[in-house]
Write an enzyme that holds these catalytic residues in place. Structure first.
Site, short mmCIF file in Angstrom:
data_model
loop_
_atom_site.label_atom_id
_atom_site.label_comp_id
_atom_site.label_asym_id
_atom_site.label_seq_id
_atom_site.Cartn_x
_atom_site.Cartn_y
_atom_site.Cartn_z
N HIS A 261 8.06 8.35 16.19
CA HIS A 261 6.87 8.12 15.36
C HIS A 261 6.04 7.00 16.01
O HIS A 261 5.89 5.91 15.49
CB HIS A 261 7.31 7.72 13.95
CG HIS A 261 6.18 7.39 13.04
ND1 HIS A 261 5.16 8.27 12.74
CD2 HIS A 261 5.87 6.24 12.36
CE1 HIS A 261 4.31 7.68 11.92
NE2 HIS A 261 4.71 6.45 11.67
N ASN B 73 0.81 -1.22 0.00
CA ASN B 73 0.00 0.00 0.00
C ASN B 73 0.85 1.27 0.00
O ASN B 73 0.64 2.18 -0.80
CB ASN B 73 -0.93 -0.01 1.22
CG ASN B 73 -2.06 -0.99 1.05
OD1 ASN B 73 -2.44 -1.33 -0.07
ND2 ASN B 73 -2.62 -1.46 2.16
N SER C 107 9.42 1.73 6.93
CA SER C 107 8.90 0.57 7.68
C SER C 107 8.93 0.83 9.18
O SER C 107 9.86 1.46 9.70
CB SER C 107 9.76 -0.67 7.38
OG SER C 107 9.88 -0.86 5.99
N ASN C 108 7.94 0.30 9.87
CA ASN C 108 7.82 0.50 11.33
C ASN C 108 8.41 -0.65 12.14
O ASN C 108 8.50 -1.76 11.62
CB ASN C 108 6.33 0.64 11.69
CG ASN C 108 5.85 2.06 11.53
OD1 ASN C 108 6.54 2.99 11.92
ND2 ASN C 108 4.66 2.24 10.97
N ARG D 14 -0.88 15.08 9.44
CA ARG D 14 -2.09 14.75 10.22
C ARG D 14 -2.43 15.88 11.19
O ARG D 14 -3.60 16.23 11.37
CB ARG D 14 -1.87 13.42 10.96
CG ARG D 14 -1.89 12.25 10.00
CD ARG D 14 -1.68 10.92 10.67
NE ARG D 14 -1.87 9.86 9.68
CZ ARG D 14 -1.29 8.66 9.72
NH1 ARG D 14 -0.47 8.35 10.70
NH2 ARG D 14 -1.53 7.77 8.78
N ARG E 131 2.92 0.14 16.65
CA ARG E 131 3.98 0.04 15.63
C ARG E 131 5.13 -0.80 16.18
O ARG E 131 5.82 -1.50 15.45
CB ARG E 131 4.49 1.43 15.27
CG ARG E 131 3.45 2.31 14.56
CD ARG E 131 3.99 3.72 14.39
NE ARG E 131 3.08 4.60 13.66
CZ ARG E 131 2.15 5.36 14.25
NH1 ARG E 131 2.00 5.35 15.56
NH2 ARG E 131 1.38 6.15 13.52
N ASP F 80 3.17 12.70 10.32
CA ASP F 80 2.50 13.12 11.56
C ASP F 80 2.16 14.62 11.51
O ASP F 80 1.11 15.04 12.00
CB ASP F 80 3.40 12.80 12.77
CG ASP F 80 3.67 11.30 12.89
OD1 ASP F 80 2.79 10.52 12.47
OD2 ASP F 80 4.74 10.92 13.37
P1 NAI Z 1 1.84 -3.79 2.87
O1 NAI Z 1 1.68 -5.12 3.53
O2 NAI Z 1 0.75 -3.28 2.01
O3 NAI Z 1 3.18 -3.81 1.99
C1 NAI Z 1 4.39 -4.31 2.45
C2 NAI Z 1 5.07 -5.01 1.29
O4 NAI Z 1 6.38 -5.41 1.69
C3 NAI Z 1 4.34 -6.28 0.83
O5 NAI Z 1 3.97 -6.16 -0.53
C4 NAI Z 1 5.36 -7.38 1.05
O6 NAI Z 1 5.30 -8.43 0.09
C5 NAI Z 1 6.66 -6.60 0.97
N1 NAI Z 1 7.80 -7.30 1.56
C6 NAI Z 1 7.86 -8.02 2.71
N2 NAI Z 1 9.10 -8.52 2.89
C7 NAI Z 1 9.85 -8.09 1.86
C8 NAI Z 1 11.21 -8.26 1.49
N3 NAI Z 1 12.06 -8.96 2.23
N4 NAI Z 1 11.64 -7.68 0.35
C9 NAI Z 1 10.80 -6.96 -0.43
N5 NAI Z 1 9.50 -6.76 -0.12
C10 NAI Z 1 9.03 -7.33 1.00
O7 NAI Z 1 2.20 -2.75 4.03
P2 NAI Z 1 2.11 -1.13 3.93
O8 NAI Z 1 0.79 -0.68 4.39
O9 NAI Z 1 2.61 -0.73 2.61
O10 NAI Z 1 3.16 -0.71 5.07
C11 NAI Z 1 4.54 -0.94 4.88
C12 NAI Z 1 5.33 -0.55 6.12
O11 NAI Z 1 5.28 0.87 6.28
C13 NAI Z 1 4.79 -1.14 7.43
O12 NAI Z 1 5.85 -1.52 8.28
C14 NAI Z 1 4.00 0.01 8.03
O13 NAI Z 1 3.86 -0.11 9.43
C15 NAI Z 1 4.90 1.17 7.63
N6 NAI Z 1 4.28 2.48 7.65
C16 NAI Z 1 5.07 3.52 8.07
C17 NAI Z 1 4.61 4.80 8.07
C18 NAI Z 1 5.52 5.92 8.48
O14 NAI Z 1 5.06 7.06 8.57
N7 NAI Z 1 6.79 5.68 8.75
C19 NAI Z 1 3.22 5.10 7.67
C20 NAI Z 1 2.48 3.95 7.20
C21 NAI Z 1 3.01 2.68 7.21
#
Ligand code: NAI
Length: 308
Positions: free
Chosen positions: A175, A10, A119-120, A151, A88, A148
């Site tokens: 965060h 996402n 990533s978190n 938001r 997180r 943040d």
């Molecule tokens: P998601 O599940 O939609 O996407 C994560 C992707 O990472 C998946 O497609 C998965 O197949 C892939 N993946 C997993 N292991 C992998 C690897 N070894 N190599 C390559 N790809 C791999 O999750 P989403 O919603 O995209 O969130 C991603 C991360 O971002 C999460 O840890 C989330 O908590 C974090 N996040 C951080 C924010 C911030 O402000 N720092 C805000 C929103 C999310």
């Protein structure tokens, strides 16, 4: 200019889409571990380019990092997101291994790239990336404070019935729901303190809503948010690629600044072509500094989990 986004889920796909749509780079490569997933997302984004008059090249790859060679920026979004009710911090075990291996693989092909960690738990993942790869501190930036702050400005805008884009507001610290610090004292409406339009109680509520802003969306969506996180990542990438020198709240390595050492935490920094260039001193009040120190304690104990 070339940008790699690892994790085509996402947040990663949204970030790549905004980078392509705004033509911030000549080329974007999406990488994911899921077979054909990044290729599919990239093909879908590519098929919007004629509709949007976009010339950025976009492609996907299943774990083949040679395709990412010579990237200027690597954005790491791979790993698990939160589910409703999760913090997180609960993601640390799984995501630490993923983030470290992804950063190692990507750097083999782009040793000079600026690394943006999303990533978190992001503060700890930023520290882990910096320390485990032994990189110069300016090359690694965690993205959390930009989201943040968006938001924070969003909740201010709703309370004021004003466009959030006309507001200024900064969130520093960690965060995390309890570690971030919305600086209500410095929130302004076109330069005028927000406290002239809102009561102290209203500002307190806005800060509280900001702190659980991610959790609120996770409850509504069933997983964590992606539009604003992806756009926040792209905004950071823009300031790097275009050497804009924008001041943005980002998670960077502190070596005594803001009273903290050997930790990555959110502070205002100047962002340019080589990463973060300079930490800006906002001269915190005693209360704000105390909150910052508490935030650092919480993030440090999370970092220590990795050392155990
Ligand atoms: P998601 O599940 O939609 O996407 C994560 C992707 O990472 C998946 O497609 C998965 O197949 C892939 N993946 C997993 N292991 C992998 C690897 N070894 N190599 C390559 N790809 C791999 O999750 P989403 O919603 O995209 O969130 C991603 C991360 O971002 C999460 O840890 C989330 O908590 C974090 N996040 C951080 C924010 C911030 O402000 N720092 C805000 C929103 C999310």
């Amino acid at each position: 200019m070339k940008v790699t986004v690892v994790g085509a889920g996402n947040v990663g796909a949204t970030c790549a889409d905004v980078i392509a749509f705004r033509q911030l780079a000549d080329e974007v490569v999406l990488v994911d571990i899921r077979e054909n997933f990044a290729e599919g997302k990239a093909l879908d984004i590519y098929q919007t380019t004629s509709l949007m008059d976009v010339k950025t090249k976009i492609s996907g790859s299943t774990n083949d990092y040679s395709k990412t060679a010579n990237s200027d920026v690597i954005v790491i979004t791979s790993g698990l997101p939160r589910k409703p009710g999760m913090t997180r911090e609960e993601l640390i075990g799984t995501n630490a291994g993923i983030v470290k291996s992804v950063a190692e693989n990507a750097l083999k092909y782009s040793p000079k790239a600026v690394i943006v960690v999303i990533s978190n738990p992001m503060d700890t993942m930023t520290y882990l990336t910096l320390k485990s790869l032994g990189l110069p501190k300016n090359q690694v930036i965690g993205m959390g404070g930009i989201l943040d702050s968006a938001r924070f400005k969003g909740y201010l805008g709703l309370a004021l019935n004003a466009p959030a884009a006309d507001l200024q507001g900064t969130v520093i610290g960690g965060h995390g729901d309890t570690t971030m610090i919305p600086l209500t004292r410095l929130a302004t409406v076109n330069g005028i303190p927000a406290s002239q339009f809102l009561s102290a109680d209203q500002l307190k509520q806005i800060a509280a809503d900001t702190m659980v802003g991610g959790a609120t969306l996770t409850k509504m969506l069933g997983t964590s948010a992606w539009y604003a996180p992806g756009a926040a990542g792209a905004l950071l990438v823009e300031s790097i690629l275009r050497d804009q020198k924008r001041v943005m709240p980002c998670c960077v390595y502190l070596d005594g600044e803001y009273g903290q050492k050997d930790i990555c935490l959110g502070v205002p920094v100047v962002i340019g072509r080589n990463g973060w260039e300079k930490i800006v001193d906002y001269k915190l009040t005693a209360d704000e500094q105390e909150a910052f120190n508490k935030s650092a304690d919480a993030v440090r104990s999370m970092n220590n989990v990795l050392k155990e």
